[in-house]
Design a protein around this motif. Structure first.
Motif, PDB file in Angstrom:
ATOM      1  N   LEU A 248      -2.486  49.700  41.658  1.00 19.83           N
ATOM      2  CA  LEU A 248      -2.472  51.100  42.066  1.00 19.83           C
ATOM      3  C   LEU A 248      -2.142  51.936  40.838  1.00 19.83           C
ATOM      4  N   LEU A 249      -3.070  52.841  40.476  1.00 17.29           N
ATOM      5  CA  LEU A 249      -2.917  53.636  39.264  1.00 17.29           C
ATOM      6  C   LEU A 249      -3.214  55.107  39.551  1.00 17.29           C
ATOM      7  N   PRO A 250      -2.706  56.007  38.719  1.00 14.58           N
ATOM      8  CA  PRO A 250      -3.059  57.424  38.854  1.00 14.58           C
ATOM      9  C   PRO A 250      -4.574  57.623  38.793  1.00 14.58           C
ATOM     10  N   GLU A 251      -5.066  58.554  39.579  1.00 15.90           N
ATOM     11  CA  GLU A 251      -6.505  58.758  39.716  1.00 15.90           C
ATOM     12  C   GLU A 251      -7.192  58.998  38.373  1.00 15.90           C
TER      13      GLU A 251
ATOM     14  N   ASP B 209      10.658  49.379  33.956  1.00 18.44           N
ATOM     15  CA  ASP B 209      11.001  50.616  33.260  1.00 18.44           C
ATOM     16  C   ASP B 209      10.223  51.815  33.799  1.00 18.44           C
ATOM     17  N   TYR B 210       9.258  51.559  34.692  1.00 19.10           N
ATOM     18  CA  TYR B 210       8.346  52.605  35.129  1.00 19.10           C
ATOM     19  C   TYR B 210       8.610  52.978  36.588  1.00 19.10           C
ATOM     20  N   VAL B 211       8.789  54.286  36.815  1.00 21.14           N
ATOM     21  CA  VAL B 211       9.041  54.790  38.165  1.00 21.14           C
ATOM     22  C   VAL B 211       7.862  54.521  39.080  1.00 21.14           C
ATOM     23  N   LEU B 212       6.638  54.475  38.523  1.00 20.16           N
ATOM     24  CA  LEU B 212       5.453  54.211  39.341  1.00 20.16           C
ATOM     25  C   LEU B 212       5.574  52.884  40.064  1.00 20.16           C
ATOM     26  N   ARG B 213       6.183  51.907  39.433  1.00 20.80           N
ATOM     27  CA  ARG B 213       6.398  50.600  40.074  1.00 20.80           C
ATOM     28  C   ARG B 213       7.256  50.768  41.332  1.00 20.80           C
ATOM     29  N   ASP B 214       8.356  51.517  41.214  1.00 17.39           N
ATOM     30  CA  ASP B 214       9.237  51.755  42.362  1.00 17.39           C
ATOM     31  C   ASP B 214       8.494  52.510  43.460  1.00 17.39           C
ATOM     32  N   LEU B 215       7.662  53.462  43.047  1.00 18.66           N
ATOM     33  CA  LEU B 215       6.900  54.260  44.008  1.00 18.66           C
ATOM     34  C   LEU B 215       5.934  53.392  44.801  1.00 18.66           C
ATOM     35  N   VAL B 216       5.253  52.479  44.115  1.00 14.77           N
ATOM     36  CA  VAL B 216       4.299  51.586  44.792  1.00 14.77           C
ATOM     37  C   VAL B 216       5.047  50.659  45.757  1.00 14.77           C
ATOM     38  N   ILE B 217       6.133  50.075  45.315  1.00 12.96           N
ATOM     39  CA  ILE B 217       6.874  49.134  46.162  1.00 12.96           C
ATOM     40  C   ILE B 217       7.428  49.842  47.394  1.00 12.96           C
ATOM     41  N   SER B 218       8.011  51.036  47.215  1.00 11.44           N
ATOM     42  CA  SER B 218       8.572  51.760  48.365  1.00 11.44           C
ATOM     43  C   SER B 218       7.474  52.182  49.342  1.00 11.44           C
ATOM     44  N   SER B 219       6.290  52.527  48.827  1.00  8.36           N
ATOM     45  CA  SER B 219       5.172  52.902  49.705  1.00  8.36           C
ATOM     46  C   SER B 219       4.683  51.691  50.494  1.00  8.36           C
ATOM     47  N   CYS B 220       4.631  50.527  49.836  1.00  9.31           N
ATOM     48  CA  CYS B 220       4.239  49.302  50.543  1.00  9.31           C
ATOM     49  C   CYS B 220       5.255  48.960  51.617  1.00  9.31           C
ATOM     50  N   ASN B 221       6.528  49.119  51.295  1.00 11.37           N
ATOM     51  CA  ASN B 221       7.574  48.874  52.297  1.00 11.37           C
ATOM     52  C   ASN B 221       7.422  49.813  53.490  1.00 11.37           C
TER      53      ASN B 221
ATOM     54  N   LEU C 190      -2.948  51.514  53.317  1.00  6.69           N
ATOM     55  CA  LEU C 190      -2.124  50.686  52.443  1.00  6.69           C
ATOM     56  C   LEU C 190      -1.755  49.371  53.122  1.00  6.69           C
ATOM     57  N   ALA C 191      -1.586  49.394  54.440  1.00  8.97           N
ATOM     58  CA  ALA C 191      -1.219  48.179  55.174  1.00  8.97           C
ATOM     59  C   ALA C 191      -2.271  47.080  55.065  1.00  8.97           C
ATOM     60  N   ASP C 192      -3.528  47.466  54.787  1.00  8.24           N
ATOM     61  CA  ASP C 192      -4.595  46.469  54.641  1.00  8.24           C
ATOM     62  C   ASP C 192      -4.425  45.596  53.408  1.00  8.24           C
ATOM     63  N   LEU C 193      -3.519  45.992  52.507  1.00  7.61           N
ATOM     64  CA  LEU C 193      -3.325  45.264  51.255  1.00  7.61           C
ATOM     65  C   LEU C 193      -2.180  44.260  51.321  1.00  7.61           C
ATOM     66  N   GLU C 194      -1.695  43.993  52.517  1.00  3.11           N
ATOM     67  CA  GLU C 194      -0.514  43.135  52.686  1.00  3.11           C
ATOM     68  C   GLU C 194      -0.693  41.761  52.038  1.00  3.11           C
ATOM     69  N   ASN C 195      -1.880  41.214  52.093  1.00  6.90           N
ATOM     70  CA  ASN C 195      -2.103  39.853  51.589  1.00  6.90           C
ATOM     71  C   ASN C 195      -2.679  39.817  50.171  1.00  6.90           C
ATOM     72  N   GLU C 196      -2.717  40.963  49.524  1.00  3.06           N
ATOM     73  CA  GLU C 196      -3.263  41.026  48.166  1.00  3.06           C
ATOM     74  C   GLU C 196      -2.202  40.661  47.123  1.00  3.06           C
ATOM     75  N   SER C 197      -2.675  40.235  45.957  1.00  4.91           N
ATOM     76  CA  SER C 197      -1.805  40.017  44.800  1.00  4.91           C
ATOM     77  C   SER C 197      -1.830  41.293  43.956  1.00  4.91           C
ATOM     78  N   PHE C 198      -0.645  41.801  43.626  1.00  7.73           N
ATOM     79  CA  PHE C 198      -0.540  43.077  42.925  1.00  7.73           C
ATOM     80  C   PHE C 198      -0.207  42.883  41.450  1.00  7.73           C
ATOM     81  N   ILE C 199      -0.818  43.707  40.627  1.00 10.00           N
ATOM     82  CA  ILE C 199      -0.478  43.819  39.204  1.00 10.00           C
ATOM     83  C   ILE C 199       0.182  45.186  39.035  1.00 10.00           C
ATOM     84  N   LEU C 200       1.458  45.202  38.675  1.00 13.40           N
ATOM     85  CA  LEU C 200       2.209  46.451  38.610  1.00 13.40           C
ATOM     86  C   LEU C 200       2.766  46.694  37.210  1.00 13.40           C
ATOM     87  N   PHE C 201       3.220  47.914  37.008  1.00 14.04           N
ATOM     88  CA  PHE C 201       3.972  48.204  35.798  1.00 14.04           C
ATOM     89  C   PHE C 201       5.337  47.539  35.879  1.00 14.04           C
ATOM     90  N   ASN C 202       5.982  47.387  34.730  1.00  8.75           N
ATOM     91  CA  ASN C 202       7.281  46.716  34.726  1.00  8.75           C
ATOM     92  C   ASN C 202       8.390  47.648  35.214  1.00  8.75           C
TER      93      ASN C 202
END
Length: 294
Positions: A239-242, A197-209, A183-195
């Protein structure tokens, strides 16, 4: 006094507008205004301060609203009890679903349930996990599908799916040839996330942190298919569900590690609100169907 008078009054206070309440109820504005006026005449009080531009409840209006909500809830419970007495020959179940899950299994369960209970109807509401939890808590829906964990003080729940979250990129992306990526390799990428209202957004941000960086979010959406389309148009990565990553063969799906990301989906229902026999039977039916699926 008719129960409709109180229900219309509740709707007017909810929307803070006679016109919007009328639209929501599919009646005319003069009709709802007349109903409220009749209620005021019967009670002998004014419910709204009409001397102001904004709709403001009078002291009497606030008291009536509080009691009207209790009466409306009791009336709803009475209807539910009558459905139960009919032995599931009829009923109505309100279910919240996040639009970001692979719901292909859901219509199949609905279809089989409908064959056994043809007079039970469904209201399906699509929303993010946060809104679904709020709706279950506020008795706007009976059962919700959310990303676990949930507040166990407020909700009963059972889990039915755990799934990896994968990276998706355009086939021409520099990482498209990889099978796995830190995941650390994606530090310089531009992300498209859910808004938000979606817990998945929080999950992605906390994992990146956790991986040592804050993701640069270029845009957000509430639709997974639109996110995949934007990835295909090279607007960024996501980042999306498999299971959703397999839907579009034009993009490349890559397993994420260090840290790996997964989500756990489950059904929730309130500990404080009455759950009809139809809804209980649906939960039992679905739980058994999903356990056989495993």
């Amino acid at each position: 006094m008719d129960i409709k008078h109180l229900q219309y009054f509740i709707e007017v206070t909810k929307f803070n507008s006679f016109t919007r309440a009328a639209d929501h109820l599919f009646i005319t504005q003069p009709t709802i205004s007349k109903m409220i006026k009749n209620l005021e005449t019967e009670l002998g009080v004014e419910l709204f301060d009409r001397s102001r531009k904004q709709m403001i409840l009078t002291d009497a209006g606030r008291v009536v609203l509080e009691q009207a909500k209790l009466i409306d809830k009791a009336f709803h419970n009475l209807e539910t009890e009558m459905d139960n007495l009919l032995g599931l020959k009829k009923g109505h179940i309100r279910i919240g679903l996040p639009p970001i899950i692979d719901a292909s299994f859901f219509p199949r369960i609905l279809s089989r349930f409908h064959e056994d209970y043809p007079n039970i109807t469904f209201q399906l509401v699509e929303d993010g996990s946060k809104k679904i939890e709020e709706s279950v808590q506020n008795d706007l829906i009976d059962i919700g599908v959310i990303v676990l964990p949930t507040n166990t003080a407020l909700f009963h729940h059972f889990a039915f799916l755990e799934e990896d979250i994968n990276l998706i990129v355009h086939p021409s992306h520099q990482y498209a040839c990889r099978e796995e990526i830190d995941l650390a390799d994606l530090e310089n990428e531009s992300f498209i996330l859910f808004n938000k209202d979606y817990v998945l957004r929080d999950l992605v941000i906390s994992s990146c942190n956790e991986a040592g960086f804050s993701p640069h979010i270029v845009t957000e959406s509430s639709r997974w298919d639109f996110i995949e389309e934007m990835v295909y148009c090279r607007l960024g990565v996501s980042l999306l569900p498999e299971s959703l990553c397999r839907k579009d063969e034009r993009i490349k799906s890559i397993k994420v590690k260090k840290p790996s990301i997964s989500w756990n989906l489950g059904f929730i229902w309130s500990k404080d609100h009455y759950l009809s026999c139809a809804a209980k039977e649906w939960l039992k039916y679905t739980r058994e169907a999903l356990s056989h699926k495993e």
